[in-house]
Every structure is written in C-alpha cells, then in structure tokens.
Design a protein around this motif. Structure first.
Motif, PDB file in Angstrom:
ATOM      1  N   TYR A 242       0.872  -1.170   0.000  1.00  0.00           N
ATOM      2  CA  TYR A 242       0.000   0.000   0.000  1.00  0.00           C
ATOM      3  C   TYR A 242       0.913   1.225   0.000  1.00  0.00           C
ATOM      4  O   TYR A 242       2.106   1.109   0.293  1.00  0.00           O
ATOM      5  CB  TYR A 242      -0.931  -0.027   1.225  1.00  0.00           C
ATOM      6  CG  TYR A 242      -1.884  -1.190   1.161  1.00  0.00           C
ATOM      7  CD1 TYR A 242      -3.056  -1.111   0.420  1.00  0.00           C
ATOM      8  CD2 TYR A 242      -1.560  -2.406   1.760  1.00  0.00           C
ATOM      9  CE1 TYR A 242      -3.895  -2.201   0.287  1.00  0.00           C
ATOM     10  CE2 TYR A 242      -2.387  -3.502   1.636  1.00  0.00           C
ATOM     11  CZ  TYR A 242      -3.557  -3.404   0.903  1.00  0.00           C
ATOM     12  OH  TYR A 242      -4.384  -4.472   0.758  1.00  0.00           O
ATOM     13  N   PRO A 243       0.400   2.409  -0.336  1.00  0.00           N
ATOM     14  CA  PRO A 243       1.280   3.579  -0.383  1.00  0.00           C
ATOM     15  C   PRO A 243       1.937   3.841   0.967  1.00  0.00           C
ATOM     16  O   PRO A 243       1.264   3.908   1.997  1.00  0.00           O
ATOM     17  CB  PRO A 243       0.321   4.719  -0.760  1.00  0.00           C
ATOM     18  CG  PRO A 243      -0.808   4.048  -1.472  1.00  0.00           C
ATOM     19  CD  PRO A 243      -0.972   2.718  -0.781  1.00  0.00           C
ATOM     20  N   THR A 244       3.235   3.937   0.989  1.00  0.00           N
ATOM     21  CA  THR A 244       4.071   4.191   2.173  1.00  0.00           C
ATOM     22  C   THR A 244       3.984   3.084   3.212  1.00  0.00           C
ATOM     23  O   THR A 244       4.513   3.233   4.311  1.00  0.00           O
ATOM     24  CB  THR A 244       3.744   5.540   2.862  1.00  0.00           C
ATOM     25  OG1 THR A 244       2.545   5.406   3.671  1.00  0.00           O
ATOM     26  CG2 THR A 244       3.565   6.666   1.858  1.00  0.00           C
ATOM     27  N   PHE A 245       3.375   1.947   2.873  1.00  0.00           N
ATOM     28  CA  PHE A 245       3.070   0.916   3.866  1.00  0.00           C
ATOM     29  C   PHE A 245       3.058  -0.433   3.151  1.00  0.00           C
ATOM     30  O   PHE A 245       2.383  -0.587   2.129  1.00  0.00           O
ATOM     31  CB  PHE A 245       1.692   1.225   4.458  1.00  0.00           C
ATOM     32  CG  PHE A 245       1.180   0.246   5.494  1.00  0.00           C
ATOM     33  CD1 PHE A 245       1.368   0.480   6.845  1.00  0.00           C
ATOM     34  CD2 PHE A 245       0.468  -0.879   5.121  1.00  0.00           C
ATOM     35  CE1 PHE A 245       0.866  -0.393   7.808  1.00  0.00           C
ATOM     36  CE2 PHE A 245      -0.034  -1.765   6.060  1.00  0.00           C
ATOM     37  CZ  PHE A 245       0.162  -1.521   7.416  1.00  0.00           C
ATOM     38  N   PHE A 246       3.822  -1.400   3.670  1.00  0.00           N
ATOM     39  CA  PHE A 246       3.804  -2.713   3.043  1.00  0.00           C
ATOM     40  C   PHE A 246       4.055  -3.787   4.089  1.00  0.00           C
ATOM     41  O   PHE A 246       4.474  -3.508   5.214  1.00  0.00           O
ATOM     42  CB  PHE A 246       4.837  -2.811   1.906  1.00  0.00           C
ATOM     43  CG  PHE A 246       6.286  -2.734   2.338  1.00  0.00           C
ATOM     44  CD1 PHE A 246       6.972  -3.872   2.742  1.00  0.00           C
ATOM     45  CD2 PHE A 246       6.961  -1.524   2.321  1.00  0.00           C
ATOM     46  CE1 PHE A 246       8.302  -3.807   3.121  1.00  0.00           C
ATOM     47  CE2 PHE A 246       8.301  -1.446   2.702  1.00  0.00           C
ATOM     48  CZ  PHE A 246       8.975  -2.588   3.113  1.00  0.00           C
ATOM     49  N   THR A 247       3.758  -5.023   3.703  1.00  0.00           N
ATOM     50  CA  THR A 247       4.010  -6.152   4.580  1.00  0.00           C
ATOM     51  C   THR A 247       5.098  -7.021   3.974  1.00  0.00           C
ATOM     52  O   THR A 247       5.140  -7.248   2.760  1.00  0.00           O
ATOM     53  CB  THR A 247       2.745  -6.991   4.818  1.00  0.00           C
ATOM     54  OG1 THR A 247       2.246  -7.467   3.570  1.00  0.00           O
ATOM     55  CG2 THR A 247       1.677  -6.150   5.501  1.00  0.00           C
ATOM     56  N   ALA A 248       5.984  -7.515   4.821  1.00  0.00           N
ATOM     57  CA  ALA A 248       7.115  -8.331   4.390  1.00  0.00           C
ATOM     58  C   ALA A 248       6.902  -9.762   4.876  1.00  0.00           C
ATOM     59  O   ALA A 248       5.781 -10.238   4.969  1.00  0.00           O
ATOM     60  CB  ALA A 248       8.414  -7.731   4.927  1.00  0.00           C
ATOM     61  N   GLU A 249       7.977 -10.459   5.179  1.00  0.00           N
ATOM     62  CA  GLU A 249       7.860 -11.782   5.760  1.00  0.00           C
ATOM     63  C   GLU A 249       8.979 -11.983   6.760  1.00  0.00           C
ATOM     64  O   GLU A 249       9.965 -11.230   6.768  1.00  0.00           O
ATOM     65  CB  GLU A 249       7.887 -12.884   4.701  1.00  0.00           C
ATOM     66  CG  GLU A 249       9.221 -13.098   4.033  1.00  0.00           C
ATOM     67  CD  GLU A 249       9.231 -14.364   3.191  1.00  0.00           C
ATOM     68  OE1 GLU A 249      10.304 -14.988   3.070  1.00  0.00           O
ATOM     69  OE2 GLU A 249       8.180 -14.732   2.652  1.00  0.00           O
ATOM     70  N   GLY A 250       8.836 -12.996   7.628  1.00  0.00           N
ATOM     71  CA  GLY A 250       9.817 -13.177   8.673  1.00  0.00           C
ATOM     72  C   GLY A 250      10.097 -14.629   8.991  1.00  0.00           C
ATOM     73  O   GLY A 250       9.314 -15.523   8.673  1.00  0.00           O
ATOM     74  N   ASP A 251      11.237 -14.847   9.642  1.00  0.00           N
ATOM     75  CA  ASP A 251      11.639 -16.141  10.170  1.00  0.00           C
ATOM     76  C   ASP A 251      12.303 -15.917  11.524  1.00  0.00           C
ATOM     77  O   ASP A 251      12.887 -14.858  11.775  1.00  0.00           O
ATOM     78  CB  ASP A 251      12.634 -16.844   9.233  1.00  0.00           C
ATOM     79  CG  ASP A 251      11.955 -17.388   7.988  1.00  0.00           C
ATOM     80  OD1 ASP A 251      11.028 -18.188   8.144  1.00  0.00           O
ATOM     81  OD2 ASP A 251      12.352 -16.998   6.875  1.00  0.00           O
ATOM     82  N   LYS A 252      12.237 -16.942  12.375  1.00  0.00           N
ATOM     83  CA  LYS A 252      12.878 -16.817  13.683  1.00  0.00           C
ATOM     84  C   LYS A 252      14.392 -16.824  13.560  1.00  0.00           C
ATOM     85  O   LYS A 252      15.089 -16.090  14.239  1.00  0.00           O
ATOM     86  CB  LYS A 252      12.428 -17.959  14.595  1.00  0.00           C
ATOM     87  CG  LYS A 252      11.000 -17.844  15.094  1.00  0.00           C
ATOM     88  CD  LYS A 252      10.685 -18.959  16.091  1.00  0.00           C
ATOM     89  CE  LYS A 252       9.284 -18.819  16.637  1.00  0.00           C
ATOM     90  NZ  LYS A 252       8.943 -19.886  17.622  1.00  0.00           N
TER      91      LYS A 252
ATOM     92  N   GLY B 154       5.729   0.538  -4.145  1.00  0.00           N
ATOM     93  CA  GLY B 154       5.478   1.936  -3.823  1.00  0.00           C
ATOM     94  C   GLY B 154       5.710   2.853  -5.003  1.00  0.00           C
ATOM     95  O   GLY B 154       5.126   3.942  -5.084  1.00  0.00           O
ATOM     96  N   TYR B 155       6.541   2.408  -5.948  1.00  0.00           N
ATOM     97  CA  TYR B 155       6.764   3.157  -7.186  1.00  0.00           C
ATOM     98  C   TYR B 155       5.812   2.695  -8.288  1.00  0.00           C
ATOM     99  O   TYR B 155       5.088   3.498  -8.876  1.00  0.00           O
ATOM    100  CB  TYR B 155       8.221   2.993  -7.638  1.00  0.00           C
ATOM    101  CG  TYR B 155       9.159   3.982  -6.980  1.00  0.00           C
ATOM    102  CD1 TYR B 155       9.620   5.104  -7.650  1.00  0.00           C
ATOM    103  CD2 TYR B 155       9.572   3.808  -5.663  1.00  0.00           C
ATOM    104  CE1 TYR B 155      10.477   6.017  -7.059  1.00  0.00           C
ATOM    105  CE2 TYR B 155      10.424   4.702  -5.048  1.00  0.00           C
ATOM    106  CZ  TYR B 155      10.877   5.814  -5.742  1.00  0.00           C
ATOM    107  OH  TYR B 155      11.710   6.718  -5.135  1.00  0.00           O
ATOM    108  N   PHE B 156       5.800   1.387  -8.573  1.00  0.00           N
ATOM    109  CA  PHE B 156       5.057   0.911  -9.742  1.00  0.00           C
ATOM    110  C   PHE B 156       3.552   0.838  -9.489  1.00  0.00           C
ATOM    111  O   PHE B 156       2.760   1.087 -10.389  1.00  0.00           O
ATOM    112  CB  PHE B 156       5.608  -0.443 -10.179  1.00  0.00           C
ATOM    113  CG  PHE B 156       6.962  -0.331 -10.819  1.00  0.00           C
ATOM    114  CD1 PHE B 156       7.089  -0.010 -12.152  1.00  0.00           C
ATOM    115  CD2 PHE B 156       8.119  -0.519 -10.076  1.00  0.00           C
ATOM    116  CE1 PHE B 156       8.335   0.124 -12.752  1.00  0.00           C
ATOM    117  CE2 PHE B 156       9.366  -0.397 -10.658  1.00  0.00           C
ATOM    118  CZ  PHE B 156       9.482  -0.064 -11.999  1.00  0.00           C
ATOM    119  N   TYR B 157       3.145   0.476  -8.288  1.00  0.00           N
ATOM    120  CA  TYR B 157       1.720   0.501  -7.932  1.00  0.00           C
ATOM    121  C   TYR B 157       1.343   1.848  -7.323  1.00  0.00           C
ATOM    122  O   TYR B 157       0.276   2.389  -7.612  1.00  0.00           O
ATOM    123  CB  TYR B 157       1.426  -0.625  -6.939  1.00  0.00           C
ATOM    124  CG  TYR B 157       0.392  -0.291  -5.888  1.00  0.00           C
ATOM    125  CD1 TYR B 157      -0.977  -0.418  -6.149  1.00  0.00           C
ATOM    126  CD2 TYR B 157       0.774   0.151  -4.624  1.00  0.00           C
ATOM    127  CE1 TYR B 157      -1.927  -0.120  -5.183  1.00  0.00           C
ATOM    128  CE2 TYR B 157      -0.161   0.454  -3.654  1.00  0.00           C
ATOM    129  CZ  TYR B 157      -1.514   0.318  -3.935  1.00  0.00           C
ATOM    130  OH  TYR B 157      -2.445   0.626  -2.978  1.00  0.00           O
TER     131      TYR B 157
END
Length: 737
Positions: free
Chosen positions: A387-397, A420-423
């Motif tokens: 989303y603009p200025t906001f995104f979700t990533a992923e994680g591992d322990k 954030g640029y292309f969308y």
C-alpha cells in the motif's frame, strides 16, 4: 461453480446496459421518496474483458505530465476523512467516512460506484471464491485458506448520505460475475454532479475482517486492516488508458486481481485498545489521545490512492531514517512480532537500501514515511502486500545467511517497497494491466539485486551437505518460473481472464525475463534512461502498457526491438526455441567429374581422386612433420553448422569454435525457420553455440543452444545445476505470488 460462456456474458452485459442496472440479490436500503431522483442515461462501465490497450494515452491524459511546479504533487480527485474503531475481540471495524470526489469529465454524473472489497470474503458465492475454485485446480496460488465458522469477512453499508438525502444502493456486476457477488455497489445520486463539480458523501459502515485468507485479515491479536472502507471507482476520460468515451473503470474483486484508484488525501483517525501497536499509511499527527483504555491515532497522507493499517498486540517497532537528493527526510519503521527480531533487522536494511536504489534510478521518493509490517506465524498470507508508504514483508525466527533465508527476506522487502513506485506513484491499473505493476516491479527489483551482486543461493542445507552449492544470476532464476515453453496468456492480459493461477503467476517472471532480453538489445544504460523517463512522464498519473511502449521507443530510438518484444510477449503468446541442429565436418577435396582445363576436357574419377588425395597428404606430412592432429592437412576443412527455429524469430549470435581455440561469431537476424552457415579453413569446428553470452533468457530450452562434435559431459552437469535451480525457483515462486 459453473461459469458463463463469453457469448452468454455478452448477452448478459447487453441486457444489463439496456436496463441500466444489474441488480441481483438486491440489498437496497429504503430511502425517503424525496431522495430518489429520476436517473438519466448512466455513464458506461469499462468492458468486462478489458486488458492492455494498444494506443498510447493522449498527452494531456490525467492532466498532463506533473512537473513539480503544481500546487500539489498529484491531481487530488478522491479524498477521504475516516473515523474508525477496532473491536479487537470481534476483529471488526466501525467507521464513518466522508468522501469528496471531483467530476473530471464534461458530463453530468448521476450515478457513482463504490468498491466493497471485503465482501469478496463473505461467502463462496463471491467472484473471488468462484474463480479460486476454478483457477487453483489448474495451478498453485496463494489465498487457499478455507474459512471456518466465524472466520468470514464482509463490509456492511449502514447509510450513505448526500447532504440531507439518504441514498440507496444496489450490487452490480461489471465483469458478468456471479449474481451473488457484492463487491461493487451502484449508488444513484439525489443531486447530479455537474461537469467539474464536487460530490460529498457521508458513509457509515462496518467492516468485519476475515481470518487471513489473502492480503488482509486477522490471526490471534494481529489485525491487518486493508480493503476495508467503501472506495469510489475511477472515472476515465477519452484518451486515458485507451478509453474512447467517458467511462467508469470499476471491476469486481477477482481472485488474482488487485486495485486501481484515484489520487487524493487521506485523513484518518483510528481508535484501538491501548495495548496494541499501530502503524498505517502516512504520518502520525501529534500525540495519540488515550481514554478509557483506548487510544486514538491520527494519520494523514496526501497524494496517495489507498489507506491500510495494522493493529497488533505485543508487537515491537524498529526505527530508521533515510534522506536522498530531491527527497524529504524519511522516517522508516518496521513493526514485528518479538520472535522475528532477526528478520526485522534485515527488513529495515533492505528498505533503506531500496529507498536509495529506487530514488536514484527512477525518481525521488516524495513521502516522509515508510512502514513495513512483518506478520506473525500463521498469518503468512498477510505478508507480501503493498500500500502507499506501507507494506508487509515476511519473517523467520532464525536466518541462515548461507541459504535462501536472507535472500527471501531481502527479495520480498525490495519487491513490496518497489510497489510503492510501480503501484503507488505510477498508479497503474492492476485489474486490467497487472504486468505494469507486478511484472515491471519484478524486473526493477532484480536489477537492484544484480547491481548488489546478490545471487540466488542453494535453497536448502541438505544440498550443501551433498556438496551441491550452485548459485545463479537473478534473471536466470526468473526464467525458470516464467512458463516459457507454453505461455497460455499474453503478459498484457487482465488479471482474471487467465488459464490458471500459475499462468497469472508468470506475469512476474515472464515480464522480468522479457524486459531483461529487451535490455540486452537496447543496452543497460539505454533501458535505465527509458525507465527513468517513464517514471518522469507518468508518476502521479495512470500509464498503460501502450504508454510504456511509447516511452521505450522514444528514448531508445529502436522501434523494431521494442515492437518485437511487445508484439510477441506483451500482446501475444510467442515462444522462443532456437537450437543448433547439427555440425557437419568434411574435407574440401577435388571433385569428381568432367572439367575444362586449359581448353581441354579432363575427367576425374573416384579412383583418380583417391590417388591424388593420398599423394597430396603424404607430401604435406613430409613438409609438416610436427603438425598436430587438428590441422587440416593438404586440403581445407569445411564445417557446416545448421540452426533451427522452433518459435518466434529473435536476433541471435552463433559462436562457432574451432580446433585450436579460435572462434567466429555470426549474426542470425532474420525470420528464416532454419539456416546453414559454412566455414572453410585450416581447422575444423569443434562446437557451435547460440547466444553464447546467455542474453536471450526467453529461449525456453537453453540446453539445445549448443552442440559439440565430440561427446561433452558438461551438458549433464548443466542438468544437475538446473535441477538445483528449479528447487530454488519453487521457493522464489512461493514468495512472489
């Protein structure tokens, strides 16, 4: 569920247009008679199967190029003021919204359309679930969770007001979806909006988040709140993205599609339990206010086209800061569950690095914040979303830097930031042209990884224990998941008219591969200049595939190369498979037959030739006692290399290597289905290879690009490397789809 044929769909659309509504399962809200106006002719909606246009947009589309001298960064068409409160126990949000929308057209607007995206998750009768059942039967995809009791999601409109008039709404189906889909609502206005006029609507709604299925939802005390508020569709004008008339571009929420919206301003107040961590699009204003165990946060962001947020109990934050030429000081925050602290560090670094790379290569980052969210275990499907200025990533322990662990986190972070640029800033239509966002973003992400010399590593520890530790260039990795052998759908196809979810998934890798090959033909620097110009022309607007094509031609001056890539792969489903079919070696010996010599006819028989050759060879050996076995001898050697085209024509280099190590490069740049190249000299050819520098990654089978005269075990070794690469491609696929 069964689906309509296209012919039936067209008939249904015709009936819909004639009746001026496609109301089914009507959930109309009663309104006073005074609020119901007579509805004149309704502005049409975009066609159900609309996809990438071929004609570039008009120069003044969306108000023309943004120069930076305007009063605002974007042309703010649709702006929202929202007050919302999260019921953490029920995972529901009660909201009141004031929408201000400007009619950009020269026509009076009597009806508007609202997206109600969360209704995709309310039951299996939605377009989303109906398509999921079909598309996932023919390929893999994310979003396969099966909701249980109490895990469905929806959005209920309580009231829609225009001034003092209560408006009614009905559900429509712009794409001929199932009658039970309720993701698009039509609202007839009490007072029409004149050309250039502004509409103000007050909307009360309740959004019930689903258990995380795809992109949005809850798990435990984690709530990712996205696609959660009523959102107006886009009114396109003639000359914009292929439109030939004023039209509403508003599509149902499809299984594979994402979003498209106007730029505007968002002023949002969020009330949550005080022990929850909150992050959102935009910058937090002032200090939060606390009352009765609840905290209200105020976020504002101008010149964006969506708003999402997270509220999670027990999460932590990690902060950083970035500044680059032409950009403001940017506050970077990572919100993460405590067990993923190692991932949070990597996400922060990759975000800071991405800010530098995208700002340097495309254009300055114009906002003051970036927020990255690492979802918890069991909420993975909320990861990898933008989303603009906001995104979700992923994680591992735990992160093993010698395997794919760090690479995956880096790639997902770079990919989601790149959106954030292309969308975000380019704001392409993800419904109709997913290639412009997912595909072009994937291409630019891989350029960043290539520039960092970050190769794809072994996907698992057991391969390393077995002594197999291959790595490969990121673009070589992309081609393995690009569906090159049998592409079902053009890259420029819309997101929902796809053979399968796997076919949709090739939008990522096949676009990246196609752009890589175009880059090889134009030159890396030329491609870099073209993409920077594309961003300059189209940021804060809404480009089409045709606009990208036009920019690439304008900057490169190589219309042939650009047109071939777009015609074959963006608008078509071509495949490439050039191969070396054979290498034939022969000596250039005297030729039998009757010949004229010195005015007399002389006949050379086979026996005569044999004797002549034997004498010449014996004489040559005497004068060359130290000659090697690879030398021609008394007569030259002819090497004939035959190449074959099994697919579309593409400019190729054929490298023929001779005994002794010398080689000759020949350009094969025509549309012949096969060709033979003859080389005569003192040494024989020992191998022939098409595309020796491996620039043409769209070629579906690189193993048949080369051939040797003698058996060469390197082919089997290459198969081993490709097998290992295929395993890692599976990992990459899971995080990009």
């Amino acid at each position: 569920m069964g689906t309509r044929t296209q012919g039936a769909s067209r008939l249904w659309l015709a009936l819909t247009c004639l009746t001026l509504s496609a109301v089914v399962n009507a959930q109309d809200v009663p309104a006073p008679a005074s609020s119901v106006a007579t509805v004149p002719a309704v502005i049409p909606m975009a066609k159900p199967h609309a996809a990438a246009p071929r004609e570039p947009s008009a120069p003044d589309a969306w108000g023309g190029i943004r120069t930076g001298s305007e009063a605002t960064l974007s042309d703010r068409v649709a702006s929202y003021r929202i007050d919302a409160e999260l019921d953490a126990g029920k995972h529901s949000v009660k909201g009141s919204e004031q929408l201000r929308w400007r009619n950009r057209s020269q026509q009076t607007v009597n009806r508007i359309y609202l997206h109600l995206y969360l209704n995709a998750f309310q039951n299996e009768g939605s377009t989303f679930f109906t398509e999921r059942n079909v598309l996932t039967a023919h390929g893999h995809s994310r979003g396969n969770a099966a909701p249980k009791k109490g895990e469905w999601g929806w959005i209920d409109l309580a009231s829609v007001q225009q001034g003092n008039a209560a408006l009614k709404w009905s559900f429509v189906h712009p794409d001929d979806g199932p009658a039970t889909d309720q993701t698009v609502a039509a609202i007839d206005l009490a007072e029409p909006v004149p050309a250039g006029g502004t509409l103000t609507l007050d909307v009360d709604f309740t959004s019930q988040l689903p258990r995380v299925i795809e992109r949005t939802g809850w798990w435990g005390d984690f709530n990712l709140v996205a696609q959660w508020f009523p959102k107006i569709g886009v009114l396109e004008l003639p000359g914009e993205r292929g439109a030939t008339q004023v039209q509403w571009n508003v599509h149902e929420f499809h299984f594979n599609s994402e979003f498209y919206a106007d730029f505007g301003s968002y002023d949002v107040r969020l009330t949550v339990p005080s022990d929850y961590t909150v992050g959102a699009v935009g910058a937090q204003q002032d200090e939060p206010s606390v009352q009765n165990g609840k905290t209200t946060y105020h976020f504002v962001q101008n010149d964006v086209h969506d708003f999402a947020w997270v509220a999670a109990k027990g999460f932590r934050t990690l902060d950083g800061s970035w500044h680059g030429p032409g950009s403001p000081q940017v506050a970077v925050r990572v919100i993460y569950p405590p067990e993923y602290v190692a991932s949070a560090q990597l996400v922060l670094k990759a975000t800071l690095d991405s800010l530098s790379y995208f700002s340097d290569t495309l254009g300055p980052y114009p906002y003051r914040t970036v927020t990255a969210v690492v979802p918890p275990f069991n909420a993975d499907e909320a990861g990898g979303m933008e989303y603009p200025t906001f995104f979700t990533a992923e994680g591992d322990k735990e992160i093993d830097k010698d395997t794919m662990d760090q690479w995956n986190i880096d790639f997902v972070t770079i990919h989601e930031f790149g959106h954030g640029y292309f969308y975000g800033l380019l704001a392409s239509n993800e419904f109709e042209e997913p290639m412009l966002d997912e595909g072009m973003n994937e291409y630019w992400d891989e350029r960043m990884l290539r520039d960092r010399n970050q190769r794809v590593l072994t996907p698992s520890t057991w391969l390393r224990r077995a002594g197999i530790t291959p790595s490969m260039d990121v673009f070589t990795s992309e081609r393995l998941d690009a569906g090159l052998s049998h592409p079902f759908d053009p890259l420029g196809q819309n997101s929902w008219d796809r053979y399968s979810s796997s076919s949709y998934g090739t939008v990522y890798s096949r676009t990246a591969t196609a752009m890589h090959d175009l880059e090889e033909r134009l030159g890396k620097d030329v491609m870099a200049r073209a993409m920077r110009e594309y961003y300059r022309r189209w940021h804060f607007r809404h480009p089409s595939v045709a606009d990208l094509r036009a920019t690439l031609i304008d900057v490169s001056g190589n219309a042939r190369a650009v047109d071939e890539i777009f015609d074959q792969f963006v608008y078509g489903t071509a495949r490439i498979d050039d191969r070396v079919a054979s290498i034939d070696i022969s000596r250039v010996l005297p030729e039998a037959g009757s010949w004229m010599k010195n005015g007399q006819r002389v006949e050379l028989t086979d026996d005569d030739r044999y004797e002549q050759v034997a004498k010449a060879d014996e004489a040559w050996k005497k004068t060359h006692p130290h000659a090697g076995k690879t030398e021609a001898g008394a007569f030259p050697i002819r090497s004939t290399v035959t190449v074959v085209r099994e697919g579309a024509a593409v400019p190729q280099i054929l490298r023929v290597t001779f005994a002794g190590g010398s080689h000759v490069d020949v350009h094969w740049d025509d549309d012949r289905r096969w060709a033979r190249f003859v080389f005569t000299g003192d040494t024989a050819a020992v191998s022939a290879e098409l595309d020796p520098d491996r620039n043409i990654l769209l070629d579906e089978n690189k193993l048949n690009d080369s051939r040797t005269v003698k058996t060469d075990a390197s082919a089997s070794r290459r198969w081993t490397a490709d097998l290992a690469a295929a395993l890692q491609a599976l990992y990459a696929c899971l995080v990009t789809l």
